[in-house]
Design a protein around this motif. Structure first.
Motif, mmCIF file in Angstrom:
data_model
loop_
_atom_site.group_PDB
_atom_site.id
_atom_site.type_symbol
_atom_site.label_atom_id
_atom_site.label_comp_id
_atom_site.label_asym_id
_atom_site.label_seq_id
_atom_site.Cartn_x
_atom_site.Cartn_y
_atom_site.Cartn_z
ATOM 1 N N ASN A 29 0.816 -1.212 0.000
ATOM 2 C CA ASN A 29 0.000 0.000 0.000
ATOM 3 C C ASN A 29 0.850 1.263 0.000
ATOM 4 O O ASN A 29 0.536 2.234 -0.698
ATOM 5 N N ASP B 288 -6.408 3.017 -2.253
ATOM 6 C CA ASP B 288 -7.218 1.937 -1.695
ATOM 7 C C ASP B 288 -6.318 0.769 -1.281
ATOM 8 O O ASP B 288 -5.167 0.656 -1.733
ATOM 9 N N ASP B 289 -6.844 -0.096 -0.474
ATOM 10 C CA ASP B 289 -6.108 -1.285 -0.053
ATOM 11 C C ASP B 289 -5.828 -2.161 -1.271
ATOM 12 O O ASP B 289 -6.722 -2.441 -2.071
ATOM 13 N N SER B 290 -4.577 -2.588 -1.415
ATOM 14 C CA SER B 290 -4.207 -3.420 -2.564
ATOM 15 C C SER B 290 -4.829 -4.808 -2.483
ATOM 16 O O SER B 290 -4.985 -5.481 -3.506
ATOM 17 N N GLY B 291 -5.152 -5.267 -1.275
ATOM 18 C CA GLY B 291 -5.695 -6.606 -1.099
ATOM 19 C C GLY B 291 -4.661 -7.707 -1.184
ATOM 20 O O GLY B 291 -4.999 -8.892 -1.103
ATOM 21 N N LYS B 292 -3.376 -7.333 -1.343
ATOM 22 C CA LYS B 292 -2.323 -8.338 -1.513
ATOM 23 C C LYS B 292 -1.759 -8.831 -0.185
ATOM 24 O O LYS B 292 -1.084 -9.861 -0.132
ATOM 25 N N SER C 151 -2.304 -8.453 4.436
ATOM 26 C CA SER C 151 -3.117 -7.956 5.539
ATOM 27 C C SER C 151 -2.284 -7.929 6.809
ATOM 28 O O SER C 151 -1.349 -8.724 6.973
#
Length: 310
Positions: A72, A171-175, A177
């Protein structure tokens, strides 16, 4: 030349390695922008604006940036990177995690761990565990650099008057957490920022000896505690104490090496210390080759005597 520095911070303050990175940036141009990306990080942005030499601070505030996830933060840096010829990060674990992602997305070669700026396209960096210095010239349009903090004197944290500008957070990359963080709390100075460091090696023999022999000396000197990789691998000291090529690079005013033979990997992490004191019973130990003051003695006798004399 326009220079972008990605700040490492705790959402309240920027750290000393970032101030040293700003010193390196000042050798590349007078137009220095700092990106402060985090969550609830307005105080850190204001702190960055006060640092000497900073022209502007880009303040990106959003939940996806709060835990410093590399994917991010790198995306945030890329979102504001247009127009900058140099992008600098401190060569900390944090910076080393982010810089390669930026360089890869820009399709340029990262230049790591610089210790000097010769020109806008030419830099010096240590190789072979610091036994040789490479001069690297880059023809890339954008230079992505990590900066060895111990090689540059930190700029003043106060006195600057940079303007703070808010930018849209990514935005959150989602890759990845954030799962959790284990924070070691200590009353001692942080290792990479300490003026004095007392380090122990394999010769300490046990973690109990670190507590019994080294801690009293560190207390007297107001020092941080460090260790060689051999001591860490043996379980005598925690991993975050490790000084060396695969640990932390330090350059305190005083470094006291006790029971450390001086393997090349350890020397790479501390040989730039202003004054080095070594205590070892082996007079042939390599540590004496870099020490300003050396004492050939049994550490279990010499260190308590030194502590009581202070």
């Amino acid at each position: 030349m326009a220079v972008l520095v990605i700040a490492e911070h705790d959402n309240a303050n920027i750290n000393s390695a970032t101030l040293s990175t700003l010193a390196a940036a000042s050798k590349l141009g007078s137009d220095i922008t700092v990106l402060v990306a985090g969550s609830g990080c307005e105080a850190a942005a204001q702190a960055a604006a006060k640092a000497a030499g900073v022209t502007k601070v880009l303040h990106a505030d959003g939940a996806p940036l709060g835990d410093g996830l590399a994917e991010n933060v790198a995306a945030q840096a890329l979102a504001v990177a247009d127009g900058y010829e140099h992008i600098l990060l401190p060569a900390t674990n944090w910076g080393k995690n982010i810089a390669p992602r930026i360089a890869a997305r820009l399709d340029v070669a990262q230049i790591s761990d610089i210790i000097a700026v010769d020109a806008a396209d030419t830099f010096q960096r240590p190789i072979y565990a610091g036994n040789a210095i490479a001069t690297v010239q880059s023809a890339d349009k954008v230079k992505v650099l990590t900066v060895r903090a111990t090689a540059f004197d930190a700029v003043a944290a106060e006195g600057g008057s940079g303007a703070v500008e808010s930018v849209t957070a990514v935005d959150d990359s989602g890759k990845s957490s954030f799962v959790g963080r284990e924070i070691v709390k200590s009353d001692r100075p942080e290792l990479t920022a300490a003026r004095v460091i007392v380090s122990g090696g394999r010769g300490m023999g046990s973690s109990e000896n670190f507590d019994k022999v080294l801690e009293p000396l560190a207390d007297k000197l107001g020092a941080a505690m460090g260790a060689s990789r051999a001591a860490v691998d043996a379980g005598y000291a925690p991993n975050d104490w490790q000084v060396g090529q695969t640990g932390k690079i330090v350059a305190p005013e005083l470094y006291v090496a006790i029971g450390i033979s001086g393997a090349i990997q350890h020397l790479a992490g501390m040989k730039d210390s202003k004054v080095i004191v070594a205590i070892n019973k082996d007079e042939e130990a390599p540590i004496f080759g870099v020490a300003d003051y050396g004492l050939v003695a049994d550490l279990f006798t010499a260190v308590p005597e030194l502590t009581s004399a202070l």
